[in-house]
Design a protein around this motif. Structure first.
Motif, PDB file in Angstrom:
ATOM      1  N   VAL A   1       2.707 -45.884 -83.016  1.00 20.32           N
ATOM      2  CA  VAL A   1       3.823 -46.821 -83.206  1.00 20.32           C
ATOM      3  C   VAL A   1       3.852 -47.341 -84.639  1.00 20.32           C
ATOM      4  CG1 VAL A   1       4.733 -49.076 -82.529  1.00 20.32           C
ATOM      5  CG2 VAL A   1       3.936 -47.483 -80.780  1.00 20.32           C
ATOM      6  N   LYS A   2       2.698 -47.739 -85.181  1.00 20.12           N
ATOM      7  CA  LYS A   2       2.661 -48.387 -86.482  1.00 20.12           C
ATOM      8  C   LYS A   2       2.650 -47.400 -87.648  1.00 20.12           C
ATOM      9  CE  LYS A   2       0.307 -52.468 -84.624  1.00 20.12           C
ATOM     10  NZ  LYS A   2      -0.886 -53.337 -84.678  1.00 20.12           N
ATOM     11  N   GLU A   3       2.099 -46.202 -87.448  1.00 22.94           N
ATOM     12  CA  GLU A   3       1.957 -45.260 -88.564  1.00 22.94           C
ATOM     13  C   GLU A   3       2.940 -44.095 -88.497  1.00 22.94           C
ATOM     14  OE1 GLU A   3      -2.064 -43.961 -88.644  1.00 22.94           O
ATOM     15  OE2 GLU A   3      -2.910 -45.982 -88.913  1.00 22.94           O
ATOM     16  N   ARG A   4       3.314 -43.673 -87.301  1.00 24.08           N
ATOM     17  CA  ARG A   4       4.174 -42.486 -87.172  1.00 24.08           C
ATOM     18  C   ARG A   4       5.577 -42.810 -86.694  1.00 24.08           C
ATOM     19  NH1 ARG A   4       1.399 -37.781 -86.539  1.00 24.08           N
ATOM     20  NH2 ARG A   4       3.468 -36.848 -86.782  1.00 24.08           N
ATOM     21  N   GLY A   5       5.855 -44.085 -86.409  1.00 19.92           N
ATOM     22  CA  GLY A   5       7.209 -44.470 -86.027  1.00 19.92           C
ATOM     23  C   GLY A   5       7.590 -44.055 -84.616  1.00 19.92           C
ATOM     24  N   LEU A   6       6.710 -44.280 -83.637  1.00 21.81           N
ATOM     25  CA  LEU A   6       7.026 -43.970 -82.244  1.00 21.81           C
ATOM     26  C   LEU A   6       8.039 -44.975 -81.711  1.00 21.81           C
ATOM     27  CD1 LEU A   6       6.368 -42.188 -79.759  1.00 21.81           C
ATOM     28  CD2 LEU A   6       4.612 -43.883 -79.152  1.00 21.81           C
ATOM     29  N   HIS A   7       9.177 -44.477 -81.169  1.00 23.43           N
ATOM     30  CA  HIS A   7      10.242 -45.310 -80.623  1.00 23.43           C
ATOM     31  C   HIS A   7      10.625 -44.794 -79.247  1.00 23.43           C
ATOM     32  CE1 HIS A   7      10.487 -46.607 -84.794  1.00 23.43           C
ATOM     33  NE2 HIS A   7      11.275 -47.608 -84.421  1.00 23.43           N
ATOM     34  N   ALA A   8      11.322 -45.668 -78.500  1.00 21.05           N
ATOM     35  CA  ALA A   8      11.817 -45.326 -77.161  1.00 21.05           C
ATOM     36  C   ALA A   8      13.335 -45.444 -77.145  1.00 21.05           C
ATOM     37  CB  ALA A   8      11.200 -46.245 -76.111  1.00 21.05           C
ATOM     38  N   ARG A   9      13.971 -44.520 -76.402  1.00 23.50           N
ATOM     39  CA  ARG A   9      15.432 -44.492 -76.318  1.00 23.50           C
ATOM     40  C   ARG A   9      15.833 -44.109 -74.904  1.00 23.50           C
ATOM     41  NH1 ARG A   9      18.559 -40.623 -80.339  1.00 23.50           N
ATOM     42  NH2 ARG A   9      18.336 -42.437 -81.710  1.00 23.50           N
ATOM     43  N   LEU A  10      16.955 -44.678 -74.458  1.00 21.39           N
ATOM     44  CA  LEU A  10      17.513 -44.304 -73.159  1.00 21.39           C
ATOM     45  C   LEU A  10      18.347 -43.040 -73.323  1.00 21.39           C
ATOM     46  CD1 LEU A  10      18.667 -47.741 -71.680  1.00 21.39           C
ATOM     47  CD2 LEU A  10      16.609 -46.456 -71.134  1.00 21.39           C
ATOM     48  N   GLU A  11      18.062 -42.044 -72.497  1.00 19.59           N
ATOM     49  CA  GLU A  11      18.820 -40.790 -72.523  1.00 19.59           C
ATOM     50  C   GLU A  11      19.286 -40.463 -71.119  1.00 19.59           C
ATOM     51  OE1 GLU A  11      16.869 -37.513 -74.319  1.00 19.59           O
ATOM     52  OE2 GLU A  11      16.834 -38.402 -76.334  1.00 19.59           O
ATOM     53  N   SER A  12      20.461 -39.837 -71.078  1.00 19.62           N
ATOM     54  CA  SER A  12      21.070 -39.513 -69.791  1.00 19.62           C
ATOM     55  C   SER A  12      20.389 -38.294 -69.178  1.00 19.62           C
ATOM     56  CB  SER A  12      22.566 -39.250 -69.973  1.00 19.62           C
ATOM     57  OG  SER A  12      23.147 -38.819 -68.763  1.00 19.62           O
ATOM     58  N   VAL A  13      20.113 -38.409 -67.886  1.00 21.10           N
ATOM     59  CA  VAL A  13      19.558 -37.278 -67.145  1.00 21.10           C
ATOM     60  C   VAL A  13      20.677 -36.394 -66.634  1.00 21.10           C
ATOM     61  CG1 VAL A  13      18.147 -36.595 -65.172  1.00 21.10           C
ATOM     62  CG2 VAL A  13      17.541 -38.621 -66.510  1.00 21.10           C
ATOM     63  N   SER A  14      21.761 -37.021 -66.136  1.00 28.71           N
ATOM     64  CA  SER A  14      22.886 -36.279 -65.589  1.00 28.71           C
ATOM     65  C   SER A  14      24.144 -37.120 -65.768  1.00 28.71           C
ATOM     66  CB  SER A  14      22.666 -35.957 -64.102  1.00 28.71           C
ATOM     67  OG  SER A  14      23.822 -35.385 -63.533  1.00 28.71           O
ATOM     68  N   PHE A  15      25.210 -36.502 -66.300  1.00 34.70           N
ATOM     69  CA  PHE A  15      26.479 -37.209 -66.433  1.00 34.70           C
ATOM     70  C   PHE A  15      27.142 -37.418 -65.070  1.00 34.70           C
ATOM     71  CE2 PHE A  15      25.992 -35.398 -70.692  1.00 34.70           C
ATOM     72  CZ  PHE A  15      26.210 -36.530 -71.454  1.00 34.70           C
ATOM     73  N   VAL A  16      26.767 -36.592 -64.117  1.00 29.73           N
ATOM     74  CA  VAL A  16      27.379 -36.698 -62.788  1.00 29.73           C
ATOM     75  C   VAL A  16      26.822 -37.893 -62.040  1.00 29.73           C
ATOM     76  CG1 VAL A  16      27.741 -35.530 -60.583  1.00 29.73           C
ATOM     77  CG2 VAL A  16      27.786 -34.222 -62.716  1.00 29.73           C
ATOM     78  N   THR A  17      25.491 -38.001 -61.977  1.00 28.52           N
ATOM     79  CA  THR A  17      24.857 -39.093 -61.252  1.00 28.52           C
ATOM     80  C   THR A  17      24.733 -40.362 -62.077  1.00 28.52           C
ATOM     81  OG1 THR A  17      22.661 -38.328 -61.925  1.00 28.52           O
ATOM     82  CG2 THR A  17      23.562 -37.431 -59.870  1.00 28.52           C
ATOM     83  N   GLY A  18      24.814 -40.261 -63.385  1.00 28.38           N
ATOM     84  CA  GLY A  18      24.690 -41.438 -64.239  1.00 28.38           C
ATOM     85  C   GLY A  18      23.276 -41.959 -64.359  1.00 28.38           C
ATOM     86  N   GLN A  19      22.291 -41.141 -64.041  1.00 28.74           N
ATOM     87  CA  GLN A  19      20.906 -41.575 -64.133  1.00 28.74           C
ATOM     88  C   GLN A  19      20.397 -41.450 -65.578  1.00 28.74           C
ATOM     89  OE1 GLN A  19      18.718 -39.249 -61.308  1.00 28.74           O
ATOM     90  NE2 GLN A  19      19.535 -40.337 -59.525  1.00 28.74           N
ATOM     91  N   TYR A  20      19.472 -42.369 -65.913  1.00 36.75           N
ATOM     92  CA  TYR A  20      18.903 -42.378 -67.256  1.00 36.75           C
ATOM     93  C   TYR A  20      17.378 -42.356 -67.155  1.00 36.75           C
ATOM     94  CZ  TYR A  20      23.167 -43.165 -69.904  1.00 36.75           C
ATOM     95  OH  TYR A  20      24.387 -43.007 -70.506  1.00 36.75           O
ATOM     96  N   MET A  21      16.766 -41.969 -68.252  1.00 37.33           N
ATOM     97  CA  MET A  21      15.312 -41.964 -68.365  1.00 37.33           C
ATOM     98  C   MET A  21      14.944 -42.497 -69.741  1.00 37.33           C
ATOM     99  SD  MET A  21      14.409 -37.997 -69.221  1.00 37.33           S
ATOM    100  CE  MET A  21      15.041 -37.245 -70.728  1.00 37.33           C
ATOM    101  N   ILE A  22      13.642 -42.675 -69.974  1.00 39.29           N
ATOM    102  CA  ILE A  22      13.144 -43.134 -71.270  1.00 39.29           C
ATOM    103  C   ILE A  22      12.589 -41.937 -72.031  1.00 39.29           C
ATOM    104  CG2 ILE A  22      11.437 -44.572 -72.438  1.00 39.29           C
ATOM    105  CD1 ILE A  22      11.649 -46.553 -70.202  1.00 39.29           C
ATOM    106  N   ALA A  23      13.085 -41.745 -73.245  1.00 43.51           N
ATOM    107  CA  ALA A  23      12.624 -40.649 -74.108  1.00 43.51           C
ATOM    108  C   ALA A  23      11.867 -41.239 -75.291  1.00 43.51           C
ATOM    109  CB  ALA A  23      13.797 -39.805 -74.585  1.00 43.51           C
TER     110      ALA A  23
END
Length: 341
Positions: free
Chosen positions: A113-135
């Motif tokens: 996190v501090k040296e390599r810039g690790l970040h988290a983002r919400l990404e869509s799993v399926s446009f049909v179901t509208g489910q999201y996950m953490i990438a």
């Protein structure tokens, strides 16, 4: 009268059922109950709609954990709402290559996190179901912005999701202004068509096209005569080149002949200079012998000696002249052919 059930048998059945349940969990859960977990948290600034507990946590498309909790936080001091999402990462899902480090998985993640810039983002799993996950992803050069940085949990800063950026763009987009500008444009087009300017413009364009068609026809008629004249000019240039080539070849041959004759002449002069130098040296030797003979007469009468002295002076002058001649011929062997300059 019915027989009373045996408590020992019932207890045995219950223990057997519990044992089967534990074995099933261990077999079908792949040992998930006993795997190592690293608790992590990310404070998402926007909406987390579509994200649910149990959703996957991926890194480079590989599932490395799951979401364990979603909460809503509010800070009265700042008046800002945030959504802390807790999730866990399984270190055994990542194979470490090379030398093993003494740091724990949590310490390695904090360094990422501090040296390599690790970040988290919400990404869509399926446009049909509208489910999201953490990438999870590495963003080098982007400084981490931590909210609390707790010690017992690894905090990963968040990156705005794509849908949040699109929502912000749509909110900043002034649709009323766009509609008004489109209406004004349509009104201007309608006014232009109704004023007759468009018809005059079309007529002018037709006239211009007719003139261009006539010009192209004239050019087409002139192309063939021009091509014939160019062919004739090229033939004249070809004839001139052939004539120049025919004149250059004899001149070249004459130059080569003259060069060969000059080389032959130089060789002949060189061959004649060596004998001439030898003859000159022989004559000088004879003159010196004569002078020694004359020197032996110096003991005679005074008149003879005077004549001998005069003769010696003249002989010395003649010897110097011959020596100068020999030196000049050695320096200028072509003087025998061209004369003294």
């Amino acid at each position: 009268m019915s027989k009373q059930a045996n408590p020992t048998v019932i207890g045995g059945f219950v223990l057997g059922a519990l044992t089967l349940v534990v074995i099933a969990i261990l077999v079908f859960g792949g040992g998930a109950l006993f795997r190592e977990r690293v608790p992590m948290v990310t404070y998402f600034p926007g909406s987390v709609q579509g994200l649910s507990v149990g959703a996957g946590v991926q890194f480079e498309g590989v599932t490395v954990g799951r979401v364990t909790g979603i909460e809503l936080s509010f800070s009265p001091d700042t008046g800002i709402f945030s959504v802390p999402v807790t999730y866990e990462v399984w270190p055994d899902s990542v194979r470490v290559l090379g030398a093993e480090s003494d740091d724990s998985p949590a310490q390695i993640l904090q360094r990422l996190v501090k040296e390599r810039g690790l970040h988290a983002r919400l990404e869509s799993v399926s446009f049909v179901t509208g489910q999201y996950m953490i990438a999870l992803q590495l963003v080098p050069g982007r400084p981490p912005r931590l909210i609390k940085d707790p010690e017992d949990v690894v905090e990963v800063p968040s990156i705005e999701a794509t849908r949040d950026r699109m929502s912000e763009m749509l909110e900043n987009l002034r649709l009323d202004d766009l509609v008004n500008e489109a209406s004004l444009t349509l009104a201007s087009v309608r006014q232009l068509i109704g004023s007759g300017e468009m018809l005059r413009l079309i007529e002018t364009l037709n006239a211009t096209l007719d003139e261009a068609r006539i010009l192209f026809g004239d050019l087409d008629r002139e192309v063939q005569p021009l091509a014939r004249r160019m062919d004739s000019t090229l033939e004249d240039f070809s004839a001139m080149a052939r004539a120049v080539q025919a004149g250059v070849v004899p001149v070249t041959e004459n130059i080569e002949t003259v060069t060969e004759e000059l080389a032959l002449l130089v060789r002949r002069v060189d061959e004649q200079v060596v004998p001439l130098s030898g003859a000159t040296l022989t004559a000088l030797g004879e003159v010196e012998g004569a002078m020694r003979s004359l020197g032996s007469l110096t003991g005679d009468a005074s008149g003879t000696r005077v004549r001998l002295d005069r003769f010696l002076v003249e002989a010395s002058a003649a010897a110097r002249s011959l020596r100068d001649l020999a030196d000049y011929l050695e320096r200028h062997p072509d003087a025998l052919l061209r004369g003294k300059r």
